[in-house]
Scaffold this motif. Structure first.
Motif, PDB file in Angstrom:
ATOM      1  N   TYR A   1       0.882  -1.011   0.417  1.00 26.45           N
ATOM      2  CA  TYR A   1      -0.226   0.056   0.011  1.00 26.45           C
ATOM      3  C   TYR A   1       1.185   1.129  -0.164  1.00 26.45           C
ATOM      4  O   TYR A   1       2.107   0.911   0.878  1.00 26.45           O
TER       5      TYR A   1
ATOM      6  N   ARG B   1       0.441   5.219  -0.579  1.00 23.88           N
ATOM      7  CA  ARG B   1       0.176   7.123  -0.413  1.00 23.88           C
ATOM      8  C   ARG B   1       0.205   8.106  -0.720  1.00 23.88           C
ATOM      9  O   ARG B   1       1.866   7.882  -0.697  1.00 23.88           O
TER      10      ARG B   1
ATOM     11  N   ASP C   1      -2.790   4.718  -3.360  1.00 25.66           N
ATOM     12  CA  ASP C   1      -3.834   5.488  -2.716  1.00 25.66           C
ATOM     13  C   ASP C   1      -3.759   6.755  -3.536  1.00 25.66           C
ATOM     14  O   ASP C   1      -3.173   7.566  -2.931  1.00 25.66           O
TER      15      ASP C   1
ATOM     16  N   ARG D   1      -5.913   9.146  -3.611  1.00 26.18           N
ATOM     17  CA  ARG D   1      -7.078   9.962  -2.509  1.00 26.18           C
ATOM     18  C   ARG D   1      -6.959  11.535  -2.478  1.00 26.18           C
ATOM     19  O   ARG D   1      -6.380  12.248  -2.078  1.00 26.18           O
TER      20      ARG D   1
ATOM     21  N   THR E   1       6.564  -5.102   1.012  1.00 29.28           N
ATOM     22  CA  THR E   1       5.349  -5.492   2.673  1.00 29.28           C
ATOM     23  C   THR E   1       3.947  -4.738   2.453  1.00 29.28           C
ATOM     24  O   THR E   1       3.386  -3.879   1.340  1.00 29.28           O
TER      25      THR E   1
ATOM     26  N   SER F   1       2.153  -2.688   7.597  1.00 29.34           N
ATOM     27  CA  SER F   1       2.060  -1.427   7.844  1.00 29.34           C
ATOM     28  C   SER F   1       2.016  -1.038   9.200  1.00 29.34           C
ATOM     29  O   SER F   1       0.930  -1.314   9.995  1.00 29.34           O
TER      30      SER F   1
ATOM     31  N   HIS G   1      -2.529  -4.978   5.576  1.00 22.09           N
ATOM     32  CA  HIS G   1      -3.390  -4.300   4.152  1.00 22.09           C
ATOM     33  C   HIS G   1      -4.669  -5.034   3.698  1.00 22.09           C
ATOM     34  O   HIS G   1      -5.000  -4.277   3.597  1.00 22.09           O
TER      35      HIS G   1
ATOM     36  N   VAL H   1      -5.721   0.974   6.470  1.00 21.75           N
ATOM     37  CA  VAL H   1      -4.538   1.349   6.179  1.00 21.75           C
ATOM     38  C   VAL H   1      -4.661   3.300   5.958  1.00 21.75           C
ATOM     39  O   VAL H   1      -4.234   4.178   5.757  1.00 21.75           O
ATOM     40  N   ALA H   2      -6.336   2.871   4.188  1.00 20.55           N
ATOM     41  CA  ALA H   2      -7.067   3.624   4.116  1.00 20.55           C
ATOM     42  C   ALA H   2      -7.430   4.805   4.914  1.00 20.55           C
ATOM     43  O   ALA H   2      -7.240   5.939   4.290  1.00 20.55           O
TER      44      ALA H   2
END
Lengths: 326, 178
Positions: free
Chosen positions: A6, A8, A48, A50, B2, B5, B22, B68-69
């Motif tokens: 993930y 960002r 991500d 956003r 990865t 987190s 995640h 995570v978001a």
């Protein structure tokens, strides 16, 4: 769900640098996360997007609007200038999903959403879109909500977006960035015909990031309407929907735009109906005949023939509403 | 690659430090890692609304939100609606007017109602608003508007008439915040 990295990002160049290979851009996740849960989507990385500076709606010099790709559905539908200049767009967005999902979903993600064909979402079923060459379970299966226009023996799925139908009627343009620079595609050509490649859903190059959707200035757009028929009163995908705008002067059609949802693999711009109507009388009979002209190309499956008269009646009704005296 | 987190989640004004896969949804992080069992797992695919929470004041479904978001957002669960020990007007109205039977959907209904009333106060139209123009008068909040705006929250007991009643009464009494 498969494991994934993930990341960002706050800069477009960082998004593009990361958005290749098995990566997918994450907006609201309302469709992507759902499909990851059922094993249809298996990204190795989510980028991500956003927090990119793409969440604004700004006015353009020609009187149109440029809508940032990370604008949420809610903010799009509630924006005063969208409601004032393109009411059918606000109506289309409000007709889709639920209050919660509209708060999450983004404009870019809305364009990139996948079909809601139940066979697509079930990896145990044959689906050429999910698994090219495996066949189409819907053609001989439950397809009452599937396409009647522009489908192929490879795939009969429909596109699920309400927003995109209104964008098609308003001649919107999709702008995107790649590592090699930016470009744009008219919404009407953004989704290619199904053909024998239903897995190829958009004309975007690999790794491209949608940055904004541009609505051209239009004197007639304020007189527009989105009407959606669905199997329950709220929170359901379209059976058939119509986005239209119409300008009538002294009983004659001076400008008309019609797009259909729920009937094809993409928003269906009804060009034949528009040509039929332009510069002719704005009467109920003509509206109905125009709809029939468009739907002459329809090829319903055994279980979805109802969509053809439904679409005809819906087009005629929306045009009649729009032709009412101001 | 990865796949985990260490993140901070701010829930009901308290910051929690967590190391998460995640794949963890916000719903599972709230329930399994932080003990906030108010948000309920109904369908786990964004269709029922039982997992509704507020993210920076806006209602979302936590089952389709990756934990995570959600880092950096102010998360409010039903446990945070009555933070001072006093029921919010919408909670009191649900109790007094029987806005539930089994209660499984209730925490989502309450969070959704609070978010919806804020949307309404901000002047947002809905799919049943006759004229979406921003220039006319704001349409009255009636039962049809409440039903449309709350359509993302299902109630298998069918307590809808009482839910609509409780929301309309709260809106008339309290105006905005629920």
């Amino acid at each position: 769900m498969k494991e994934f990295a993930y990341r960002r990002v706050t800069e477009i160049r960082d998004a593009l640098a990361a958005g290749h290979g098995g990566a997918r851009y994450l907006g609201g996740g309302t469709n992507l996360v759902d499909l990851m849960k059922c094993g249809v989507e298996t990204p190795t990385q989510l980028v991500d997007v956003r927090f990119l500076p793409l969440g604004e709606i700004r006015e353009t010099p020609d009187g149109g609007l440029a809508i940032g790709a990370t604008t949420t559905n809610s903010d799009l539908a509630a924006h005063p200038e969208v409601r004032r200049r393109y009411p059918a767009l606000s109506q289309a967005v409000l007709a889709g999903a639920s209050g919660q999902l509209r708060n999450m979903a983004t404009v870019g993600g809305n364009l990139m959403q996948r079909t809601r064909c139940a066979y697509f979402a079930d990896p145990s079923q044959a689906c050429n879109k999910r698994d090219p060459g495996s066949g189409c379970a819907a053609i001989r299966g439950a397809h009452h909500n599937h396409a009647v226009l522009g489908w192929s023996p490879s795939c009969v799925a429909t596109h699920a977006s309400d927003m995109a139908v209104a964008l098609a009627a308003f001649d919107a343009v999709v702008r995107y960035e790649t590592l090699d620079g930016g470009a744009e595609i008219p919404l009407e050509r953004f989704y290619p015909p199904v053909g024998d490649t239903p897995e190829r859903e958009t004309e975007l190059p690999a790794g491209a990031l949608i940055t904004e959707v541009v609505l051209p200035g239009s004197a007639v757009a304020p007189r527009s309407r989105y009407r959606k028929v669905r199997e329950r009163a709220s929170y359901a995908f379209a059976t058939v929907s119509v986005a239209a705008h119409l300008e009538v002067s002294r009983g004659t059609v001076r400008s008309v735009r019609i797009a259909l949802g729920g009937v094809a693999s993409r928003p269906w711009r009804a060009r034949a109906a528009e040509s039929f109507l332009l510069d002719g009388p704005a009467t109920a009979d003509r509206f109905r005949a125009a709809a029939e002209t468009e739907l002459a190309a329809a090829a319903p499956l055994p279980g979805n023939g109802y969509k053809v008269p439904l679409a005809r009646n819906l087009i005629a009704a929306v045009l009649a509403d729009l032709a009412e005296p101001y | 690659m990865t796949t985990r987190s260490t993140i901070s989640l701010r829930v009901n004004d308290v910051t929690h430090r967590l190391c998460l896969d995640h794949r963890r949804t916000l719903l599972d992080a709230l329930r399994e890692d932080l003990g906030h069992t108010g948000p309920k797992k109904g369908c786990d695919q964004g269709q029922c609304g039982a997992c509704t929470v507020l993210l920076d004041g806006r209602r979302v479904v936590s089952c389709l939100t990756l934990a995570v978001a959600a880092e950096g957002a102010e998360i409010t669960t039903v446990e945070g609606l009555a933070a001072d020990g006093e029921l919010r007007p919408i909670q009191e109205a649900f109790v007094r007017l029987d806005g539930f039977q089994c209660g499984y959907c209730t925490s989502g209904q309450l969070c959704s109602a609070v978010g919806m009333l804020a949307e309404r106060a901000a002047g947002w139209p809905s799919a049943v608003t006759a004229d979406v123009s921003p220039d006319g008068p704001v349409a009255e909040l009636d039962a049809a508007e409440v039903r449309e705006r709350m359509s993302g929250n299902l109630c298998r007991c069918g307590a809808y008439p009482s839910i609509v009643h409780a929301i309309l009464e709260t809106a008339a009494r309290d105006g905005v915040t629920g």
